[in-house]
Design an enzyme around this catalytic site. Structure first.
Site, PDB file in Angstrom:
ATOM      1  N   HIS A  42       7.524  14.049  -5.046  1.00 26.98           N
ATOM      2  CA  HIS A  42       6.732  13.003  -4.384  1.00 26.98           C
ATOM      3  C   HIS A  42       7.477  11.674  -4.387  1.00 26.98           C
ATOM      4  CE1 HIS A  42       2.417  11.107  -4.030  1.00 26.98           C
ATOM      5  NE2 HIS A  42       3.312  10.369  -3.384  1.00 26.98           N
ATOM      6  N   HIS A  44       8.845   8.196  -1.742  1.00 25.47           N
ATOM      7  CA  HIS A  44       8.761   7.463  -0.468  1.00 25.47           C
ATOM      8  C   HIS A  44      10.066   6.682  -0.328  1.00 25.47           C
ATOM      9  CE1 HIS A  44       4.299   7.999  -0.210  1.00 25.47           C
ATOM     10  NE2 HIS A  44       4.379   7.958  -1.527  1.00 25.47           N
ATOM     11  N   PHE A  45      11.051   7.262   0.353  1.00 24.28           N
ATOM     12  CA  PHE A  45      12.349   6.593   0.470  1.00 24.28           C
ATOM     13  C   PHE A  45      12.456   5.721   1.728  1.00 24.28           C
ATOM     14  CE2 PHE A  45      14.988   9.550  -2.594  1.00 24.28           C
ATOM     15  CZ  PHE A  45      14.283   9.048  -3.670  1.00 24.28           C
ATOM     16  N   ARG A  46      11.312   5.561   2.421  1.00 19.17           N
ATOM     17  CA  ARG A  46      11.120   4.491   3.421  1.00 19.17           C
ATOM     18  C   ARG A  46      11.960   4.543   4.682  1.00 19.17           C
ATOM     19  NH1 ARG A  46       6.320   3.692   1.399  1.00 19.17           N
ATOM     20  NH2 ARG A  46       6.156   2.271  -0.359  1.00 19.17           N
ATOM     21  N   ASN A  76       4.782   9.012   5.348  1.00 20.05           N
ATOM     22  CA  ASN A  76       4.148   7.758   5.791  1.00 20.05           C
ATOM     23  C   ASN A  76       5.206   6.716   6.150  1.00 20.05           C
ATOM     24  OD1 ASN A  76       4.848   7.533   3.042  1.00 20.05           O
ATOM     25  ND2 ASN A  76       3.223   6.081   2.600  1.00 20.05           N
ATOM     26  N   HIS A 167      -3.358  13.480  -0.359  1.00 22.62           N
ATOM     27  CA  HIS A 167      -3.712  12.222  -1.012  1.00 22.62           C
ATOM     28  C   HIS A 167      -5.226  12.232  -0.994  1.00 22.62           C
ATOM     29  CE1 HIS A 167      -3.423   7.759  -1.844  1.00 22.62           C
ATOM     30  NE2 HIS A 167      -4.703   7.939  -1.557  1.00 22.62           N
ATOM     31  N   HIS A 221      -0.775  12.941  -7.182  1.00 25.32           N
ATOM     32  CA  HIS A 221      -1.184  11.853  -8.099  1.00 25.32           C
ATOM     33  C   HIS A 221      -2.612  11.939  -8.629  1.00 25.32           C
ATOM     34  CE1 HIS A 221      -2.388  10.316  -4.199  1.00 25.32           C
ATOM     35  NE2 HIS A 221      -1.289   9.668  -3.923  1.00 25.32           N
ATOM     36  N   ASP A 294       6.042   9.442  -7.292  1.00 27.15           N
ATOM     37  CA  ASP A 294       5.396   8.593  -6.291  1.00 27.15           C
ATOM     38  C   ASP A 294       6.195   7.288  -6.167  1.00 27.15           C
ATOM     39  OD1 ASP A 294       3.666   7.666  -4.373  1.00 27.15           O
ATOM     40  OD2 ASP A 294       1.946   7.412  -5.708  1.00 27.15           O
ATOM     41  N   HIS A 298       8.171  -1.451  -2.737  1.00 24.29           N
ATOM     42  CA  HIS A 298       7.862  -2.597  -1.865  1.00 24.29           C
ATOM     43  C   HIS A 298       8.635  -3.764  -2.467  1.00 24.29           C
ATOM     44  CE1 HIS A 298       4.470  -0.445  -0.006  1.00 24.29           C
ATOM     45  NE2 HIS A 298       4.111  -0.073  -1.229  1.00 24.29           N
TER      46      HIS A 298
HETATM   47  C1  NCD Z   1       2.365   4.837  -1.506  1.00 21.70           C
HETATM   48  C2  NCD Z   1       3.307   4.059  -0.572  1.00 21.70           C
HETATM   49  O1  NCD Z   1       3.437   2.844  -0.718  1.00 21.70           O
HETATM   50  O2  NCD Z   1       3.919   4.702   0.289  1.00 21.70           O
HETATM   51  N1  NCD Z   1       1.644   3.900  -2.303  1.00 21.70           N
HETATM   52  C3  NCD Z   1       0.976   4.146  -3.449  1.00 21.70           C
HETATM   53  O3  NCD Z   1       0.299   3.234  -3.915  1.00 21.70           O
HETATM   54  N2  NCD Z   1       1.047   5.299  -4.079  1.00 21.70           N
HETATM   55  C4  NCD Z   1       1.458   5.705  -0.690  1.00 21.70           C
HETATM   56  C5  NCD Z   1       0.738   6.773  -1.465  1.00 21.70           C
HETATM   57  O4  NCD Z   1       1.357   7.587  -2.162  1.00 21.70           O
HETATM   58  O5  NCD Z   1      -0.479   6.870  -1.362  1.00 21.70           O
HETATM   59 ZN    ZN Z   2       2.877   8.593  -2.682  1.00 20.68          ZN
HETATM   60 ZN    ZN Z   3      -0.807   8.951  -2.000  1.00 17.38          ZN
END
Ligand code: NCD
Ligand code: ZN
Ligand code: ZN
Length: 407
Positions: A42, A44-46, A76, A167, A221, A294, A298
């Site tokens: 899990h 998020h490498f954006r 996402n 999620h 999560h 996760d 940011h």
């Molecule tokens: C994640 C994100 O910023 O992409 N943020 C988070 O608070 N976990 C999105 C997600 O996993 O729900």
């Molecule tokens: Zn996430």
């Molecule tokens: Zn999530």
């Protein structure tokens, strides 16, 4: 630049690795313990769309420093990754970034559920880690909250033997509670709005859909005892339901709002110490299968905005393994449990090909987390200042050995 050499560790283990010419081909591993490299299910490498927060040149270094050689990246993005077209475009960009970084990080992507594109799933099911459904809104635009679209998504995944990852937060209750607390601007209200009940209602709905359609279900999560009770019952019933928790739900609790303010915002939110204890129990009774970081970077500037504008999510894949190794040092986890949570169970659940990647760890070394250790573009961590015992020293990924002191 580099050539393949047999690495003989001095304790007799052998690994095939590429190391830069001129460097020694014997590493002193007598003081190191070898682990199978970690799989992070899990992240998020954006890429694409928010490369200013992170990209794969920085995130791959952060992952390797955390002992991770396989990541499953969330959809996402901007645009959301929910079609053949967006999946192809994302793969091309990611390949470029990994080449630039010279890090052969193993990876797969989730497909984002979007009710306008569910018909593309059958063609893509063999290419993706799973279908990711946002049952409640989080970062990004993906959301499926109407019951008939949810049923369709689960049904199509079951027919195509594709894992459904959720999620799980109930959108309707989330909105209702947002209004209830609309007068408050302190960040701690986040945990009140996104209460355990908000998560549990969605988990219950997802489990019922998995039961009805026979889809395999992965709950991302998990953060509360209410969710765990439902998951425990589903497992007892023999359903293919799997649970992930995160380092932040294990190692941070809602008292962090006092020190971190809006930096402590994450979805689902940080919980009480009592809920956190329930997660540890669920690790011990194997209700929890995996840990996913996760890793959701940011910028600090974004995170410091007032409540309502500040985004949710933590970076820190660099410290994933050290946090767990420190829990071992504190006798909260066994080494076998660490391997199961970070390697064996994710490999089985996501049916990943086996590989020889390893991480060599010094279980005795103590280090304090400093900003200079961060490779993520985020440049900050909620764990700054923590002293942890047990750190990875080398990571081998696809035959390349990375000396983490030099990465
Ligand atoms: C994640 C994100 O910023 O992409 N943020 C988070 O608070 N976990 C999105 C997600 O996993 O729900
Ligand atoms: Zn996430
Ligand atoms: Zn999530």
């Amino acid at each position: 630049m580099s050539e393949l050499k047999k690495i003989q560790t001095t304790d007799g283990h052998r690994i095939d690795c590429t190391i830069p010419d001129g460097e020694t081909d014997v590493i002193d591993a007598s003081y190191l313990m070898l682990f199978p490299a970690l799989i992070d299910p899990h992240v998020h490498f954006r890429t694409p769309g928010a490369e200013y927060k992170e990209d794969w040149t920085t995130a791959s270094k952060a992952a390797i420093r955390g002992g991770v050689t396989t990541v499953l990246d969330m959809p996402n993005n901007s645009p959301s990754c929910s079609t053949i077209f967006t999946l192809d475009a994302k793969e091309e960009l990611v390949q470029k970034q990994l080449l630039e970084a010279k890090i052969p990080l193993r990876h797969a992507f989730y497909l984002g559920a979007d009710k306008r594109h569910l018909q593309e799933i059958p063609q893509l099911s063999h290419r993706v880690a799973g279908l990711k459904i946002y049952m409640g809104s989080s970062t990004g635009e993906l959301l499926v909250d109407d019951p008939s679209a949810l049923l369709d998504a689960f049904q199509i995944c079951a027919e195509n033997d594709l894992l459904v990852a959720v999620h799980a937060e109930d959108e309707a209750l989330l909105k209702e509670r947002g209004e209830l607390y609309s007068g408050r601007s302190d960040p701690a209200v986040h945990s009140k709005i996104r209460s355990p009940e908000v998560a549990a209602i969605a988990v219950e709905q997802a489990i019922r859909l998995a039961e009805k359609t026979k889809a395999r279900l992965y709950i991302a999560h998990v953060s509360s005892s209410a969710e765990l009770a439902l998951i425990r019952a589903a497992k007892k019933q023999g359903l293919a339901v799997y649970a992930e928790t995160t380092p932040h739900h294990l190692f941070l609790d809602e008292s962090a709002y006092e020190t971190l303010g809006t930096l402590a915002l994450v979805n689902p939110p940080l919980r009480s110490k009592k809920e956190q204890e329930a997660l540890w129990e669920a690790i011990h009774d194997e209700t929890i299968d995996t840990i996913g970081t996760d890793h959701a970077p940011h910028t600090l500037e974004e995170k410091k905005k007032p409540y309502g504008s500040a985004p949710s999510g933590f970076p820190s894949i660099e410290f994933y393994f050290p946090l767990l190794l420190n829990a071992y040092a504190e006798k909260r986890l066994s080494l076998e449990q660490i391997v199961s949570l970070t390697h064996t169970r994710p490999q089985e659940i996501f049916r990943l090909p086996l590989n020889d990647d390893i991480v060599a760890v010094d279980l005795e070394i103590e280090r304090t987390i400093e900003a200079s250790m961060i490779r993520s573009k985020a440049g900050w961590s909620p764990y700054l200042g923590r002293t942890l015992k047990g750190w990875p020293i080398y990571t081998a990924c696809q035959g390349r050995l990375f000396d983490l002191a030099k990465l």
